[in-house]
Enzyme design. Structure first.
Site, PDB file in Angstrom:
ATOM      1  N   HIS A   1      46.569  42.330  45.130  1.00  0.00           N
ATOM      2  CA  HIS A   1      45.808  42.655  43.925  1.00  0.00           C
ATOM      3  C   HIS A   1      46.337  43.925  43.254  1.00  0.00           C
ATOM      4  CE1 HIS A   1      43.136  40.067  46.229  1.00  0.00           C
ATOM      5  NE2 HIS A   1      42.468  39.816  45.125  1.00  0.00           N
TER       6      HIS A   1
ATOM      7  N   GLU B   1      42.723  29.460  37.017  1.00  0.00           N
ATOM      8  CA  GLU B   1      43.519  30.112  35.969  1.00  0.00           C
ATOM      9  C   GLU B   1      44.458  29.141  35.270  1.00  0.00           C
ATOM     10  OE1 GLU B   1      41.751  33.282  38.261  1.00  0.00           O
ATOM     11  OE2 GLU B   1      42.844  31.471  38.879  1.00  0.00           O
TER      12      GLU B   1
END
Length: 328
Positions: free
Chosen positions: A129, A60
């Site tokens: 998450h 990322e």
């Protein structure tokens, strides 16, 4: 008008802008060959080719940096994160480069980039998450933060971000809404960033929310109607800039305010709203401002803990009745 899923509304927004402007490209994990982890970019590789729909390694920070650099050189990148929980790895590029470069360069170097992907919880995905990030990014000067609750708003706001915004835009979606259908106009349209929407007019209490918690807000309003309580429901749509004036005008009418959000309570969006409204609208309030947030703890996997963690209709109805001083 036609009814299409949220994911298709996003795909239409990206595709329409990519057809219009060759500077726009999409980059992220599995966006090309796999058609997107949530099938948001389905078919886009076939239409636009591998130079404009680009699969990346699981890095990322790396592909966010490429996007920021490309934006500073005149392109208009769309950077998809598989989940905003992974985007914390790219925070250096978002916070220290994208948001600050215009100021640091004395207005010479802008960064017209859109970072988008699913945000918040999606059921039993565990603590790592399931974080909602609106308040994190809204705390950063130099960027705009969008968090839509339906496909109609998502398409119009995403097109606005891609085409017109010269600042970095954080676009927060939700996995559990990708299949939700909305009525979408056949014609092209844009929605200005920074303007809330009144999702349901009312007279007795103002309920404010955004993203998937709008479902809780609207269902709460339906339950209250059965008991003769008329709730005005406001969908923020944009977190930064925050349209607190629309909330204030509603509170002037209803004299009560309840805020629902899927975030931890400390330093949250509701904290900022409560401060603004008590400061500018104290004389209009007939009861304390109340809010319902996620539990002040990591969200665990067990389904009973997921249920206890998130705001729900039952608890929200109870809070509204408290600010209405209804004793039952």
């Amino acid at each position: 008008m036609r009814s299409i899923p949220f994911r298709e509304a996003l795909r239409e927004a990206m595709s329409e802008e990519m057809r219009r402007d060759e500077r726009v490209f999409l980059m992220g994990e599995e966006v090309a060959e796999y058609n997107g982890a949530y099938k948001v970019s389905q078919g886009m590789l076939a239409e636009f080719g591998e130079k404009r729909v680009i699969d990346t390694p699981i890095s990322e920070l790396g592909f966010a940096a490429i996007g920021v650099g490309a934006a500073q050189r005149g392109l208009r990148p769309l950077i998809e994160f598989m989940t905003w929980n992974f985007a914390v790895l790219a925070m250096d590029q978002i916070l220290n480069t994208a948001s600050k470069m215009l100021a640091m360069s004395g207005g010479q170097i802008g960064c017209p980039i859109v970072f988008r992907g699913p945000n918040g919880s999606a059921g039993q995905l565990g603590a790592q998450h399931s974080t909602a990030f609106e308040s994190y990014y809204a705390n950063i000067p130099g960027i705009k933060v969008v968090s839509p609750s339906n496909g109609y708003d998502a398409k119009g706001l995403l097109k606005q971000a891609i085409r017109y915004e010269e600042d970095p835009v954080i676009f927060l979606e939700s996995e559990v809404m990708y299949g939700d259908k909305s009525e979408i106009p056949n014609d092209e349209y844009y929605i200005p960033i920074g303007k809330a929407a009144i999702a349901k007019p009312g007279r007795d209490v103002t309920i404010v929310s955004f993203n998937k918690m709008m479902k809780v807000a609207l269902q709460t309003a339906q339950e209250l109607e059965k008991e003769g309580v008329s709730a005005e429901v406001i969908d923020l749509r944009t977190i930064r800039p925050l349209d607190w004036m629309t909330i204030l005008e509603s509170v002037k009418k209803t004299n009560r305010l309840v805020i629902i959000e899927e975030q931890w309570p400390m330093c949250s969006v509701s904290s900022e709203i409560a401060y603004r409204i008590q400061k500018e609208g104290f004389d209009y309030l007939d009861a304390p401002i109340r809010r319902i947030t996620s539990a002040d703890a990591p969200m665990h996997y067990a389904p009973n803990l997921v249920t206890a963690y998130l705001p729900d209709v039952t608890r929200t109805v109870k809070i509204v009745k408290e600010v209405m001083y209804i004793k039952k």
